[in-house]
Design an enzyme around this catalytic site. Structure first.
Site, PDB file in Angstrom:
ATOM      1  N   SER A  74       0.842  -1.204   0.000  1.00  0.00           N
ATOM      2  CA  SER A  74       0.000   0.000   0.000  1.00  0.00           C
ATOM      3  C   SER A  74       0.867   1.240   0.000  1.00  0.00           C
ATOM      4  CB  SER A  74      -0.931   0.016   1.223  1.00  0.00           C
ATOM      5  OG  SER A  74      -0.175   0.095   2.424  1.00  0.00           O
ATOM      6  N   ASP A 119       7.011  -9.665   9.544  1.00  0.00           N
ATOM      7  CA  ASP A 119       7.119  -8.658  10.589  1.00  0.00           C
ATOM      8  C   ASP A 119       8.569  -8.186  10.587  1.00  0.00           C
ATOM      9  OD1 ASP A 119       7.385  -7.150  12.895  1.00  0.00           O
ATOM     10  OD2 ASP A 119       6.605  -8.683  14.250  1.00  0.00           O
ATOM     11  N   CYS A 125      10.095   0.700   3.283  1.00  0.00           N
ATOM     12  CA  CYS A 125       8.955   1.599   3.484  1.00  0.00           C
ATOM     13  C   CYS A 125       8.138   1.288   4.740  1.00  0.00           C
ATOM     14  CB  CYS A 125       8.021   1.542   2.280  1.00  0.00           C
ATOM     15  SG  CYS A 125       8.681   2.250   0.773  1.00  0.00           S
ATOM     16  N   SER A 129      11.763  10.440   7.514  1.00  0.00           N
ATOM     17  CA  SER A 129      10.652  11.395   7.514  1.00  0.00           C
ATOM     18  C   SER A 129      11.215  12.760   7.833  1.00  0.00           C
ATOM     19  CB  SER A 129       9.618  11.007   8.582  1.00  0.00           C
ATOM     20  OG  SER A 129       8.719  12.074   8.843  1.00  0.00           O
ATOM     21  N   TYR A 172       8.431   8.657  17.210  1.00  0.00           N
ATOM     22  CA  TYR A 172       8.490   8.622  15.750  1.00  0.00           C
ATOM     23  C   TYR A 172       9.694   9.411  15.243  1.00  0.00           C
ATOM     24  CZ  TYR A 172       7.024   9.138  10.877  1.00  0.00           C
ATOM     25  OH  TYR A 172       6.975   9.115   9.507  1.00  0.00           O
TER      26      TYR A 172
END
Length: 258
Positions: A15, A60, A87, A151, A164
């Site tokens: 996805s 996983d 990803c 990110s 995060y």
């Protein structure tokens, strides 16, 4: 690297950014093997890409045995591994102290680190073991390319993102030392740090919320498109002189505190 007839492993490839990357690589003539926990989505993605071009395993990334088995299945399917795109990741909000004054459960912090940072390392270390065995495919004795996904939170972490941001900063931080180490094997290592992208999670937001997020982007005033991320993956893979770098792909956004 000429992508035609090369094999790529994509984590989180069923996805969003991973799926768009899988499509772009297949269009370049590569074969792709997907790691994802969502078997239904993985099966659909492989069906759309074509069974001759793609395969998948339910993996996983934070589990050593699971990744080992997934790598075995990828090698059985295609025999070689030339490109890895990491990803897979999670981004749940997690303030250190919540509105009721309770501290963030340590287990939640560790889970985010475990999937985003440890999972990335877990996959790349085992993939690199296979890449190092490849016959060189160019005049520079190149054997492979690893592309990790961080990110903009690695640099502009917002309130509610300590775990995060830390996980993605770790991905950025290990890029250069691993690129230096893997130079002896002809394996390049780079990282993409995406900003705000129209992934399935973002697409589930009200249009007004998406518009509000878009206003924080300098130019163009919109969320990134998954195919734009995939295009950068292709560029990095094909450019043999690009190594040890972290590239922000964010429309020049700089995230505010909240």
């Amino acid at each position: 690297m000429i992508l035609h007839n090369k094999t790529a492993l994509i984590t989180g490839g069923a996805s969003g950014l991973g799926q768009a990357t899988a499509q772009a690589l297949v269009e370049k003539g590569a074969r792709v093997f997907i790691f994802d926990l969502n078997e239904e989505l993985a099966r659909v993605t492989v069906s759309e890409l074509g069974a001759d071009n793609a395969g998948y395993a339910v993996v996983d990334v934070a589990d050593e045995a699971s990744v080992e088995q997934g790598i075995r299945e990828a090698m059985e399917a295609f025999g070689e591994l030339h490109l890895v795109v990491n990803c897979a990741g999670i981004a749940p909000p997690a303030k250190v102290i919540d509105r009721d004054g309770n501290p963030l459960p340590f287990s939640k912090f560790k889970k985010i680190i475990d999937i985003n940072l440890n999972g990335t390392f877990n996959v790349l270390r085992l993939a690199a073991e296979q890449m190092a065995k490849n016959h060189p495919f160019n005049e520079d004795d190149g054997r492979g390319c690893i592309i990790n996904v961080a990110s903009v939170a690695a640099f502009d972490g917002q309130i509610g993102q300590p775990a995060y941001a830390a996980s993605k900063a770790g991905v950025v931080g290990m890029t250069l030392p691993i690129a230096r180490e893997f130079a002896r094997y002809g394996i390049r290592v780079n990282t993409i740090a995406p900003g705000l992208f129209r992934t399935p999670i973002a697409a589930s937001l009200p249009e007004a919320a998406i518009e509000s997020l878009s206003q924080g982007v300098e130019y163009p005033k919109r969320l990134g498109r998954p195919e734009e991320f995939a295009s950068l993956v292709v560029t990095i893979a094909e450019n043999d002189y690009l190594n040890g770098e972290t590239i922000r792909l964010d429309g020049s956004i700089r995230m505010a505190a909240r």
